[in-house]
Motif scaffolding. Structure first.
Motif, PDB file in Angstrom:
ATOM      1  N   HIS A  65      -3.285  42.240  -1.622  1.00 64.24           N
ATOM      2  CA  HIS A  65      -2.969  41.909  -0.228  1.00 64.24           C
ATOM      3  C   HIS A  65      -1.991  42.945   0.314  1.00 64.24           C
ATOM      4  N   PRO A  66      -2.279  43.492   1.505  1.00 54.96           N
ATOM      5  CA  PRO A  66      -1.380  44.519   2.045  1.00 54.96           C
ATOM      6  C   PRO A  66      -0.082  43.948   2.608  1.00 54.96           C
ATOM      7  N   GLU A  67      -0.058  42.635   2.887  1.00 56.86           N
ATOM      8  CA  GLU A  67       1.140  42.017   3.465  1.00 56.86           C
ATOM      9  C   GLU A  67       1.556  40.818   2.613  1.00 56.86           C
ATOM     10  N   LEU A  68       2.864  40.569   2.567  1.00 61.82           N
ATOM     11  CA  LEU A  68       3.362  39.448   1.758  1.00 61.82           C
ATOM     12  C   LEU A  68       2.953  38.087   2.314  1.00 61.82           C
ATOM     13  N   ASP A  69       2.734  38.012   3.627  1.00 61.77           N
ATOM     14  CA  ASP A  69       2.403  36.679   4.174  1.00 61.77           C
ATOM     15  C   ASP A  69       0.914  36.343   4.087  1.00 61.77           C
ATOM     16  N   MET A  70       0.113  37.327   3.809  1.00 57.11           N
ATOM     17  CA  MET A  70      -1.319  37.107   3.641  1.00 57.11           C
ATOM     18  C   MET A  70      -1.926  36.300   4.792  1.00 57.11           C
ATOM     19  N   GLN A  71      -1.362  36.506   5.965  1.00 53.04           N
ATOM     20  CA  GLN A  71      -1.806  35.825   7.192  1.00 53.04           C
ATOM     21  C   GLN A  71      -1.723  34.301   7.103  1.00 53.04           C
ATOM     22  N   GLN A  72      -0.832  33.820   6.259  1.00 53.88           N
ATOM     23  CA  GLN A  72      -0.611  32.382   6.158  1.00 53.88           C
ATOM     24  C   GLN A  72       0.648  32.012   6.938  1.00 53.88           C
ATOM     25  N   LYS A  73       0.783  30.711   7.242  1.00 60.08           N
ATOM     26  CA  LYS A  73       1.901  30.255   8.052  1.00 60.08           C
ATOM     27  C   LYS A  73       3.198  30.108   7.263  1.00 60.08           C
ATOM     28  N   SER A  74       3.121  30.089   5.953  1.00 60.58           N
ATOM     29  CA  SER A  74       4.344  29.994   5.150  1.00 60.58           C
ATOM     30  C   SER A  74       4.147  30.764   3.855  1.00 60.58           C
ATOM     31  N   TRP A  75       5.279  31.131   3.229  1.00 60.65           N
ATOM     32  CA  TRP A  75       5.197  31.810   1.934  1.00 60.65           C
ATOM     33  C   TRP A  75       4.465  30.923   0.917  1.00 60.65           C
ATOM     34  N   GLU A  76       4.723  29.629   1.001  1.00 60.81           N
ATOM     35  CA  GLU A  76       4.110  28.706   0.024  1.00 60.81           C
ATOM     36  C   GLU A  76       2.593  28.682   0.182  1.00 60.81           C
ATOM     37  N   LYS A  77       2.139  28.716   1.439  1.00 60.30           N
ATOM     38  CA  LYS A  77       0.687  28.725   1.664  1.00 60.30           C
ATOM     39  C   LYS A  77       0.092  30.043   1.166  1.00 60.30           C
ATOM     40  N   ALA A  78       0.864  31.127   1.285  1.00 61.97           N
ATOM     41  CA  ALA A  78       0.394  32.421   0.765  1.00 61.97           C
ATOM     42  C   ALA A  78       0.261  32.359  -0.759  1.00 61.97           C
TER      43      ALA A  78
END
Lengths: 336, 336
Positions: free
Chosen positions: B40-53
């Protein structure tokens, strides 16, 4: 083998050669008081924190269980344990005292039967001589971590449950005297979208039903093959729902056969426990304290303990998630 | 069998028929980038929270692993999983998507090999056709939960470690193509009194040494019986200590044989990761991504993965407790 076969058969019939329970004051005030090895008169157990008190419960239950089993700590092959605390610190710090190779497990309140199933699997495989399964919970550590600071004395709706202060432990061996672990049915996550952490019984009921159905499907057994089937901690609301769901699905349960540890551990009408008991200590102290004694006395011949778990965290709740639930069932038989 | 025999032998030789890894940008910038299934190029992986990522990482790694194993989700017998989150929510919510009967486990960063050992035990016992072992961690969920809000961008001492953002999963079966899980050595708690959570490598090193010694004692093997022995996440400080302790105990390890996943996953000199990688994703992505590929290529014949775990919680730290540590080792062999 396609999915659906989620039951482990323990053909070597591992024996529970010793078990023990240690509880707090509310459980000592309940109907099963005489079945526990030790009742602490105070919730703090003269420890500096609730967490240290919970750890003490686990250490004491393990010590008693090993004593009853006539097994030294040094002889113990494995300890499989868990609890409700973040990073299961109660079990881990107890494991430091116990000293045996340790497998930490987490299934919320279902951890009681998850650990028993895994300990039975280890003994059945011939990988160890003695395996300890043990779990604990404490009302105040759970309140503090999952709800509000204990000092708040916060009010709760009647659907809420009261976390049991108690630890239960069982020592398993390939042979010896005691009830036998026959088989275990490992549950799947069931999540029907309930989000209310003050109604976990309702959230967990469908998971209990799913595992009970899977157990009957896998084993070809029926309710009448058991003298008692107990859910872990569905309490008043959840247990009623589970009964309704099972009836709807063509598996009617007699009240004399179908019980719930959360309703057995307290006098729900008299004690201030809302809908009844919960926590992984709940099914553990009822099973290892009360039910094993009835199996030994010949009062019960075969039981199924269906420990239920609500696998939420405060964070998952805050992020608007529903409550994933699970139930693991273990069949225990009196030695003929 | 007295204590000391803490090794499980898998005589049916369960096969890892498929494995997969999904990682974040820092791991994708490291030396093992080419070995991961998805970066994944970004830490958030287009999710709304780190936990969802983090959950997404676990779901994707499981999907890839099942795909590589040519196993449908519906055929999966059991999922054994865990992570570092309170109440292991990442694994549990992933288990909801996976749908198989689920056993949650927790051993901090040692969870990777705890889950693999248990999945191998299940397959070895004939209790299931396909078992998935999988764990995950995310740098930002770990920072947020164990340290400071990620927005702080807090500075760290050079002994601190950098939690790997990644998930690894392996599908085990009684037969098929792939490396074989030979045996597993289950660790005991080792706690030498270290209290500094910014020096977990030093805290965990003695646990790694204890399990490695137990493994050699139980199996009669020596370092030369392995092409590679890797610790999970001791990183620079801890790995050096482990090497010194082993040398002192008469088990000198060659640098070519003795590695650490926390030092392999990053270019420690170039990337800003302090002493190196950590987190249960660390040993999982290195083992399931990099090492299994080398076993399949014939570059390695037999490896021992010694996943280390620091079993503290923020609360146990705040209450002045030291850090109980553990290590579980799994021996994996290329199929001849």
């Amino acid at each position: 083998m396609l999915r659906g076969k989620q039951t482990w058969w323990f053909d070597k019939r591992p024996v529970i050669i010793g078990a023990a329970t240690v509880v707090g004051p509310d459980e000592g005030d309940g109907p099963l008081a005489a079945d526990f090895d030790l009742v602490h008169p105070e919730l703090d157990m003269q420890q500096k924190s609730w967490e240290k008190a919970e750890r003490l419960l686990m250490e004491q239950a393990s010590d008693f269980a090993l004593k009853h089993a006539k097994v030294n700590k040094q002889e113990l092959s494995f300890y499989v344990g868990g609890d409700l605390m973040n990073q299961i610190i109660s079990s881990t710090f107890a494991a430091r005292s116990i000293g045996a190779p340790y497998l930490g497990v987490f299934g919320a309140c279902s951890t009681s039967m998850e650990s028993l199933a895994l300990a039975a699997m280890i003994i059945n495989s011939g990988s160890g001589q003695y395996a300890l399964a043990g779990v604990c919970s404490h009302n105040c550590t759970a309140e503090k971590q999952f709800r509000y600071p204990t000092e708040y004395g916060s009010q709760k709706p009647p659907t809420a449950q009261y976390t049991v202060t108690g630890a239960g432990a069982a020592v398993l061996a390939p042979d010896g005297d005691g009830p036998v672990v026959e088989c275990a049915t490992i549950g799947k996550i069931v999540d029907l979208g309930i989000k209310d952490p003050f109604n976990m019984g309702a959230a967990m009921a469908p998971a209990a039903v799913d595992t009970i159905q899977a157990h009957f499907n896998d084993t070809g057994r029926e309710p009448k093959d058991y003298d008692l089937i107990v859910t872990g901690d569905l309490a008043t609301v959840g247990h009623g729902i589970a009964k309704d769901l099972l009836k709807r699905d063509g598996v009617p349960m007699e009240d004399t056969v179908f019980g719930d540890c959360g309703l057995m551990v307290y006098d729900v009408a008299r004690q201030k426990v809302q809908a009844g008991g919960s926590g992984c200590g709940c099914s553990a102290v009822v099973t290892y304290g009360h039910l094993l004694k009835r199996l030994k006395q010949g009062d019960l011949k075969r039981i199924l303990v269906v420990a239920t778990g609500a696998l939420l965290s405060p964070l998952s709740f805050q992020q608007g998630e529903s409550i994933p639930c699970i139930a693991h069932a273990v069949a225990i038989e009196a030695k003929p």
